[in-house]
Design a protein around this motif. Structure first.
Motif, PDB file in Angstrom:
ATOM      1  N   SER A  45      39.131 -50.980-105.830  1.00  0.00           N
ATOM      2  CA  SER A  45      39.429 -49.786-105.027  1.00  0.00           C
ATOM      3  C   SER A  45      38.239 -49.233-104.256  1.00  0.00           C
ATOM      4  O   SER A  45      38.437 -48.500-103.290  1.00  0.00           O
ATOM      5  N   ALA A  47      35.973 -50.061-101.992  1.00  0.00           N
ATOM      6  CA  ALA A  47      35.739 -50.197-100.551  1.00  0.00           C
ATOM      7  C   ALA A  47      36.986 -49.945 -99.710  1.00  0.00           C
ATOM      8  O   ALA A  47      36.943 -50.109 -98.493  1.00  0.00           O
ATOM      9  N   LEU A  48      38.074 -49.517-100.348  1.00  0.00           N
ATOM     10  CA  LEU A  48      39.329 -49.375 -99.614  1.00  0.00           C
ATOM     11  C   LEU A  48      39.694 -47.911 -99.403  1.00  0.00           C
ATOM     12  O   LEU A  48      39.534 -47.083-100.303  1.00  0.00           O
ATOM     13  N   SER A  49      40.205 -47.613 -98.225  1.00  0.00           N
ATOM     14  CA  SER A  49      40.763 -46.284 -97.970  1.00  0.00           C
ATOM     15  C   SER A  49      42.031 -46.137 -98.798  1.00  0.00           C
ATOM     16  O   SER A  49      42.569 -47.119 -99.314  1.00  0.00           O
ATOM     17  N   ASP A  50      42.536 -44.916 -98.898  1.00  0.00           N
ATOM     18  CA  ASP A  50      43.779 -44.702 -99.635  1.00  0.00           C
ATOM     19  C   ASP A  50      44.923 -45.522 -99.052  1.00  0.00           C
ATOM     20  O   ASP A  50      45.722 -46.100 -99.791  1.00  0.00           O
ATOM     21  N   GLY A  51      45.004 -45.572 -97.737  1.00  0.00           N
ATOM     22  CA  GLY A  51      46.069 -46.339 -97.092  1.00  0.00           C
ATOM     23  C   GLY A  51      45.985 -47.822 -97.411  1.00  0.00           C
ATOM     24  O   GLY A  51      47.002 -48.462 -97.716  1.00  0.00           O
ATOM     25  N   LEU A  52      44.778 -48.370 -97.347  1.00  0.00           N
ATOM     26  CA  LEU A  52      44.615 -49.787 -97.668  1.00  0.00           C
ATOM     27  C   LEU A  52      44.865 -50.059 -99.142  1.00  0.00           C
ATOM     28  O   LEU A  52      45.464 -51.071 -99.501  1.00  0.00           O
ATOM     29  N   PHE A  53      44.439 -49.143-100.012  1.00  0.00           N
ATOM     30  CA  PHE A  53      44.677 -49.356-101.433  1.00  0.00           C
ATOM     31  C   PHE A  53      46.176 -49.276-101.737  1.00  0.00           C
ATOM     32  O   PHE A  53      46.695 -50.067-102.523  1.00  0.00           O
ATOM     33  N   TRP A  96      44.570 -44.665-109.623  1.00  0.00           N
ATOM     34  CA  TRP A  96      44.422 -44.209-108.239  1.00  0.00           C
ATOM     35  C   TRP A  96      44.749 -42.722-108.123  1.00  0.00           C
ATOM     36  O   TRP A  96      44.147 -41.999-107.334  1.00  0.00           O
TER      37      TRP A  96
END
Length: 159
Positions: A45, A47-53, A96
């Motif tokens: 998680s 390196a990922l934005s919320d949308g990408l995660f 998350w």
């Protein structure tokens, strides 16, 4: 059939469905898989934005349906205890949406394991009636939902 390291490595779907090997744990493979998910979560998680995660969670759920279906068929049991990808994806969802502290994450882990093991209704109903990879993935998603409800109440009371 009891899966082995050879079985784990024989197919990428088995490798994923068996939680990268965590499902081979002889005692408590579901707990081992959940722990593996917790340990992997910061790396997945970070390196990922919320949308990408969120997209990764959806893709992991959908791929999990296929991987768990294929592995369950190969093992001769649709929801074999060594299949733990469902726990991994569910704990990722829970973490998350959990406050970012070790205490809250540990609490989330324990609550999730409780709901995954006890399977209160409607989780038990879904577990008994929904077949294949979708059923394997869905009951843990419901356990994650129960976990998030309890966590929300606890955060409201104690935070």
């Amino acid at each position: 059939m009891k899966p082995t390291a050879r079985f784990l490595m024989s197919d990428p779907a088995h490798f994923v469905a068996l939680g990268f090997g965590s499902g081979l744990c002889p005692k408590g493979p579901g707990t081992a898989g959940t722990l593996a998910g917790w340990l992997l979560y910061p790396f997945v998680s970070a390196a990922l934005s919320d949308g990408l995660f969120g997209g990764l969670l959806l893709a992991s759920f959908l791929f999990g349906i296929l991987a768990c279906e294929r592995t369950g068929r190969a093992l001769g049991v649709a929801d074999h205890g060594s299949i733990v990808w469902d726990e991994i994806v569910a704990i990722w969802l829970v973490l998350w949406l959990t406050p970012d502290s070790l205490a809250w994450q540990a609490t989330a882990f324990v609550i999730f394991r409780f709901f995954d093991i006890v399977k209160p209704q409607p989780i038990r109903w879904v577990d008994e009636r929904t077949r294949g990879g979708f059923g394997v993935m869905l009951d843990d998603l419901l356990a994650a939902g129960y976990t998030l409800l309890v966590l929300a109440l606890l955060v409201r009371i104690f935070d």
